[in-house]
Enzyme design. Sequence first.
Site, PDB file in Angstrom:
ATOM      1  N   CYS A 230      -9.550  25.667  46.965  1.00  0.00           N
ATOM      2  CA  CYS A 230      -9.714  26.683  45.921  1.00  0.00           C
ATOM      3  C   CYS A 230      -9.876  28.099  46.482  1.00  0.00           C
ATOM      4  O   CYS A 230      -9.841  29.074  45.741  1.00  0.00           O
ATOM      5  CB  CYS A 230     -10.921  26.346  45.047  1.00  0.00           C
ATOM      6  SG  CYS A 230     -10.822  24.694  44.373  1.00  0.00           S
TER       7      CYS A 230
ATOM      8  N   HIS B 255     -14.146  32.269  41.355  1.00  0.00           N
ATOM      9  CA  HIS B 255     -13.352  31.050  41.165  1.00  0.00           C
ATOM     10  C   HIS B 255     -13.815  30.382  39.866  1.00  0.00           C
ATOM     11  O   HIS B 255     -15.021  30.198  39.643  1.00  0.00           O
ATOM     12  CB  HIS B 255     -13.569  30.129  42.367  1.00  0.00           C
ATOM     13  CG  HIS B 255     -12.964  28.782  42.194  1.00  0.00           C
ATOM     14  ND1 HIS B 255     -11.700  28.601  41.669  1.00  0.00           N
ATOM     15  CD2 HIS B 255     -13.432  27.533  42.462  1.00  0.00           C
ATOM     16  CE1 HIS B 255     -11.435  27.318  41.617  1.00  0.00           C
ATOM     17  NE2 HIS B 255     -12.474  26.651  42.092  1.00  0.00           N
TER      18      HIS B 255
ATOM     19  N   ASN C 176     -10.094  24.611  35.867  1.00  0.00           N
ATOM     20  CA  ASN C 176     -10.093  24.975  37.287  1.00  0.00           C
ATOM     21  C   ASN C 176      -8.674  24.780  37.852  1.00  0.00           C
ATOM     22  O   ASN C 176      -8.194  23.655  37.937  1.00  0.00           O
ATOM     23  CB  ASN C 176     -11.104  24.074  38.007  1.00  0.00           C
ATOM     24  CG  ASN C 176     -11.185  24.330  39.501  1.00  0.00           C
ATOM     25  OD1 ASN C 176     -10.347  25.013  40.072  1.00  0.00           O
ATOM     26  ND2 ASN C 176     -12.193  23.756  40.131  1.00  0.00           N
TER      27      ASN C 176
HETATM   28  O1  UT7 Z   1     -13.219  23.827  42.784  1.00  0.00           O
HETATM   29  C1  UT7 Z   1     -14.294  22.983  43.051  1.00  0.00           C
HETATM   30  C2  UT7 Z   1     -14.124  21.717  42.276  1.00  0.00           C
HETATM   31  N1  UT7 Z   1     -15.304  21.038  41.814  1.00  0.00           N
HETATM   32  C3  UT7 Z   1     -16.268  21.524  40.990  1.00  0.00           C
HETATM   33  O2  UT7 Z   1     -16.306  22.665  40.653  1.00  0.00           O
HETATM   34  C4  UT7 Z   1     -17.286  20.550  40.480  1.00  0.00           C
HETATM   35  C5  UT7 Z   1     -18.674  21.136  40.404  1.00  0.00           C
HETATM   36  N2  UT7 Z   1     -19.576  20.254  39.614  1.00  0.00           N
HETATM   37  C6  UT7 Z   1     -19.603  20.308  38.267  1.00  0.00           C
HETATM   38  O3  UT7 Z   1     -18.931  21.126  37.657  1.00  0.00           O
HETATM   39  C7  UT7 Z   1     -20.552  19.377  37.548  1.00  0.00           C
HETATM   40  O4  UT7 Z   1     -21.319  18.670  38.480  1.00  0.00           O
HETATM   41  C8  UT7 Z   1     -19.796  18.362  36.633  1.00  0.00           C
HETATM   42  C9  UT7 Z   1     -19.197  19.100  35.451  1.00  0.00           C
HETATM   43  C10 UT7 Z   1     -18.697  17.632  37.409  1.00  0.00           C
HETATM   44  C11 UT7 Z   1     -20.749  17.308  36.089  1.00  0.00           C
HETATM   45  O5  UT7 Z   1     -21.798  17.945  35.381  1.00  0.00           O
HETATM   46  P1  UT7 Z   1     -23.300  17.454  35.540  1.00  0.00           P
HETATM   47  O6  UT7 Z   1     -24.134  18.240  34.617  1.00  0.00           O
HETATM   48  O7  UT7 Z   1     -23.620  17.519  37.018  1.00  0.00           O
HETATM   49  O8  UT7 Z   1     -23.231  15.975  35.000  1.00  0.00           O
HETATM   50  P2  UT7 Z   1     -23.554  14.600  35.767  1.00  0.00           P
HETATM   51  O9  UT7 Z   1     -22.560  14.366  36.862  1.00  0.00           O
HETATM   52  O10 UT7 Z   1     -25.010  14.616  36.128  1.00  0.00           O
HETATM   53  O11 UT7 Z   1     -23.313  13.530  34.646  1.00  0.00           O
HETATM   54  C12 UT7 Z   1     -24.149  13.434  33.503  1.00  0.00           C
HETATM   55  C13 UT7 Z   1     -23.642  12.300  32.651  1.00  0.00           C
HETATM   56  C14 UT7 Z   1     -23.410  11.002  33.407  1.00  0.00           C
HETATM   57  O12 UT7 Z   1     -23.822   9.956  32.579  1.00  0.00           O
HETATM   58  P3  UT7 Z   1     -25.250   9.221  32.836  1.00  0.00           P
HETATM   59  O13 UT7 Z   1     -25.156   8.669  34.222  1.00  0.00           O
HETATM   60  O14 UT7 Z   1     -26.287  10.296  32.694  1.00  0.00           O
HETATM   61  O15 UT7 Z   1     -25.285   8.176  31.760  1.00  0.00           O
HETATM   62  C15 UT7 Z   1     -21.917  10.955  33.574  1.00  0.00           C
HETATM   63  O16 UT7 Z   1     -21.428   9.630  33.684  1.00  0.00           O
HETATM   64  O17 UT7 Z   1     -22.371  12.630  32.054  1.00  0.00           O
HETATM   65  C16 UT7 Z   1     -21.449  11.560  32.287  1.00  0.00           C
HETATM   66  N3  UT7 Z   1     -20.101  12.151  32.348  1.00  0.00           N
HETATM   67  C17 UT7 Z   1     -19.364  12.383  31.262  1.00  0.00           C
HETATM   68  N4  UT7 Z   1     -19.584  12.183  29.965  1.00  0.00           N
HETATM   69  C18 UT7 Z   1     -18.614  12.551  29.096  1.00  0.00           C
HETATM   70  C19 UT7 Z   1     -19.418  12.545  33.454  1.00  0.00           C
HETATM   71  N5  UT7 Z   1     -18.229  13.051  33.084  1.00  0.00           N
HETATM   72  C20 UT7 Z   1     -18.165  12.960  31.737  1.00  0.00           C
HETATM   73  C21 UT7 Z   1     -17.195  13.335  30.794  1.00  0.00           C
HETATM   74  N6  UT7 Z   1     -17.474  13.110  29.485  1.00  0.00           N
HETATM   75  N7  UT7 Z   1     -16.020  13.904  31.117  1.00  0.00           N
END
Ligand code: UT7
Length: 320
Positions: free
Chosen positions: A110, A245, A275
């Site tokens: 990125c 970004h 992204n």
């Molecule tokens: O260019 C660099 C590329 N990468 C990034 O920029 C990623 C950076 N990270 C992020 O943007 C965030 O960490 C995410 C958006 C990927 C995730 O957000 P979060 O607030 O850290 O959520 P989490 O991973 O803690 O997940 C919370 C819950 C989980 O369920 P449980 O375990 O609490 O029951 C996930 O399974 O949300 C669930 N979950 C979803 N639910 C609905 C994960 N993805 C989804 C989804 N829809 N798409």
Amino acid sequence: MSFYIAGTGSALPEKVVSNDDLAQFLDTSDEWIYTRTGIKRRHVLTDERLADLAILSAKRALEDAQVSADEVGLILCATMRGDTFTPSLACAIGEAIGSHAPAFDLNAACVGALYCMEVADAFISTGRADTVLIVGAEAMSKLVDWEDRASCVLFGDGSGAMVLKKGTGRLSAILSTDPDTHTIRMPNIEGINSPYNKNPQEKLAMHMDGGEVYKFAVNAMGHCIEEVCRRANLTPAEIDWYLPHQANARIIEASRKKFKIDKSKVLLNISEYGNMSATSVVVLLDEYARKGTFKKGDRLLFVAFGGGLTSGAVIVEWNK
Ligand code: UT7
């Protein structure tokens, strides 16, 4: 004396996919995606090739800069994967515009466009080129794991371009790597042809530990903003526009709060594109340049992070 930004362009696939569209085949919702990331929709390639987009954005940037193909002394394309291993996307762009300039692709995930700006600076400040065409082009829809709702909803496809010309504009930069081959990983084709290679093939799709990336991103963006300002003898308050970004609106907001940056200075378009990896900051630049947002002498701070784990920031004075 190094470069200024003389022109910009962008090109996006026609197909737009909303969060609701994704919810038809993934266990997700518009509410989850929007509140966690700020994304509402993204563009996705169908039958276009990534090269088509890259060429179009390059032509638009050259037209905007009023630069002809034979004036271009170097073509750089920031991408994680073109349509073909060879020729590179940069060579496809060279062929399409009729340029014989050296052309190559650069992969810094990125942060690719920022790495290209620093390569351009090296070529221009050592007299190897006067005009450099930089194109960011990513087909994220061909790289993500469409069964992993935690990552595939975040990304979009697109291309953005900028023409850099010898002159005054670039004030300072920092490029950095925190080597880590696990947090964001996108396997390449490996070991499938040779009888001598017994390495099992990894799944050909992105694996990402979103939480780890989040923590890295907030720290890396903060460090890069601090350091790039220090190198330019500026404070974060003296920057007119921040072009971060576009990975997650919450990551950008956390960095903004840390440095008490005025919200109106932080440019965003993540809601419309998701992204787009290396392409994100270039499309953002083109969008706001075309709106007439930047005035002569404004200081623009680009900042990005990504797989590698790479990070970086560049400050450029708008002298178009
Ligand atoms: O260019 C660099 C590329 N990468 C990034 O920029 C990623 C950076 N990270 C992020 O943007 C965030 O960490 C995410 C958006 C990927 C995730 O957000 P979060 O607030 O850290 O959520 P989490 O991973 O803690 O997940 C919370 C819950 C989980 O369920 P449980 O375990 O609490 O029951 C996930 O399974 O949300 C669930 N979950 C979803 N639910 C609905 C994960 N993805 C989804 C989804 N829809 N798409």
